[in-house]
Design an enzyme around this catalytic site. Structure first.
Site, PDB file in Angstrom:
ATOM      1  N   CYS A  70       0.798  -1.231   0.000  1.00 45.77           N
ATOM      2  CA  CYS A  70       0.000   0.000   0.000  1.00 45.77           C
ATOM      3  C   CYS A  70       0.826   1.274   0.000  1.00 45.77           C
ATOM      4  O   CYS A  70       0.501   2.226  -0.723  1.00 45.77           O
ATOM      5  CB  CYS A  70      -0.979  -0.008   1.170  1.00 45.77           C
ATOM      6  SG  CYS A  70      -0.205   0.074   2.812  1.00 45.77           S
ATOM      7  N   HIS A 108      -2.159   1.005   7.076  1.00 43.62           N
ATOM      8  CA  HIS A 108      -2.567   1.040   5.678  1.00 43.62           C
ATOM      9  C   HIS A 108      -2.583   2.494   5.225  1.00 43.62           C
ATOM     10  O   HIS A 108      -2.795   3.412   6.034  1.00 43.62           O
ATOM     11  CB  HIS A 108      -3.951   0.409   5.520  1.00 43.62           C
ATOM     12  CG  HIS A 108      -4.402   0.223   4.098  1.00 43.62           C
ATOM     13  ND1 HIS A 108      -3.596  -0.296   3.113  1.00 43.62           N
ATOM     14  CD2 HIS A 108      -5.593   0.508   3.486  1.00 43.62           C
ATOM     15  CE1 HIS A 108      -4.252  -0.339   1.968  1.00 43.62           C
ATOM     16  NE2 HIS A 108      -5.468   0.154   2.167  1.00 43.62           N
ATOM     17  N   ASP A 122      -8.065   3.597  -3.548  1.00 43.75           N
ATOM     18  CA  ASP A 122      -7.176   2.586  -2.959  1.00 43.75           C
ATOM     19  C   ASP A 122      -6.764   1.583  -4.027  1.00 43.75           C
ATOM     20  O   ASP A 122      -7.525   0.681  -4.379  1.00 43.75           O
ATOM     21  CB  ASP A 122      -7.887   1.877  -1.805  1.00 43.75           C
ATOM     22  CG  ASP A 122      -6.966   0.953  -1.011  1.00 43.75           C
ATOM     23  OD1 ASP A 122      -5.800   0.788  -1.419  1.00 43.75           O
ATOM     24  OD2 ASP A 122      -7.419   0.406   0.011  1.00 43.75           O
TER      25      ASP A 122
END
Length: 261
Positions: A70, A108, A122
């Site tokens: 991420c 995250h 995302d």
């Protein structure tokens, strides 16, 4: 991010030279990114340090055709979006565990893009929405990857649910990419990190998803999951090449199983 890098990045995800920063363009870039750039943690098991420097990330993801996790993927995508004129804010998120508890802050990284509405972006999750999610929409949002719901949390935070299951809680406060550096280091070094305990490379496909974990190739087509064990290093290298476009001189070393006392 300069114009030349933007052009190379767009070629990497199969996108044309864009026009004005619109919702339709954001949706197109989001989907193309997910189908071109895999979510993977191979660097951790190849002994490659992960640093959140834009030049290093461009060299890895854009020029060498790799993926990342991420911090790398959403961090680099944020740079591309900004270069294209999108207003982008980096957000810290905590992930929900199977037990329903939250992990630590900065576990995250997700993005907020402010256009006619606010959108949650995302491209750095193993399995998440194919398109950006509307942040201020109280109703379920249909997506090719499932049904999503964004609900209010404490202090302006939001919880994101996928098919009724809470995925993560995103903060309201904006962050810089350097804020995630300590947790990025922890993720790649700590024996308690999920990423040091597992090996994965996963990519969204037009009809499902393909994942390679060690020598296990897992494909999902129209909701039907198939798993097979690949025989030998040559077969594993061929799978990385065929499914993810990666040419690996060295294969990552799978993590050792945890020792139960």
């Amino acid at each position: 991010m300069d114009d030349q890098t933007v052009r190379r990045y767009l070629r990497r995800i199969g996108a044309q030279a864009p026009g004005e920063p619109t919702v339709d363009l954001l949706r197109d870039l989001h989907l193309r990114h997910l189908r071109a750039v895999p979510f993977e943690n191979l660097s951790i098991h190849l002994g490659e340090p992960i640093t959140l420097d834009e030049g290093v990330l461009v060299a890895k993801v854009v020029d060498r055709g790799r993926g990342g996790f991420c911090y790398e993927l959403n961090g680099l995508f944020a740079s591309l979006l900004r270069a294209l004129g999108f207003p982008v804010t980096l957000l810290s998120a905590q992930v929900y565990t199977p037990a329903g508890t939250l992990t630590h802050p900065f576990d995250h990284l997700v993005l907020r893009v402010d256009l006619d509405e606010r959108y949650l972006v995302d491209v750095g999750s193993g399995a998440h929405s194919s398109y950006p999610l509307r942040l201020d929409w109280p109703e379920p949002q249909a997506d090719p990857s499932g049904e999503f719901l964004v609900v209010d949390g404490p202090d302006g935070d939001v919880d994101v649910l996928m098919d009724g299951v809470r995925q993560y809680r995103a903060e309201a406060r904006g962050r810089s990419l350097t804020d995630f550096a300590p947790t990025c280091w922890w993720q790649q070094t700590s024996p308690d990190s999920h990423f040091t305990q597992s090996l994965t490379c996963s990519l969204l496909t037009p009809d499902g998803r393909v994942t390679l974990s060690g020598n296990r190739l897992i494909t999902t087509v129209a909701g039907e999951r198939t798993e097979c064990a690949l025989d030998g290093d040559d077969a594993v290298r061929a799978a990385y090449r065929t499914h993810f476009g990666m040419e690996l001189d060295q294969l990552p070393t799978p993590p050792r199983p945890a020792v139960v006392a």
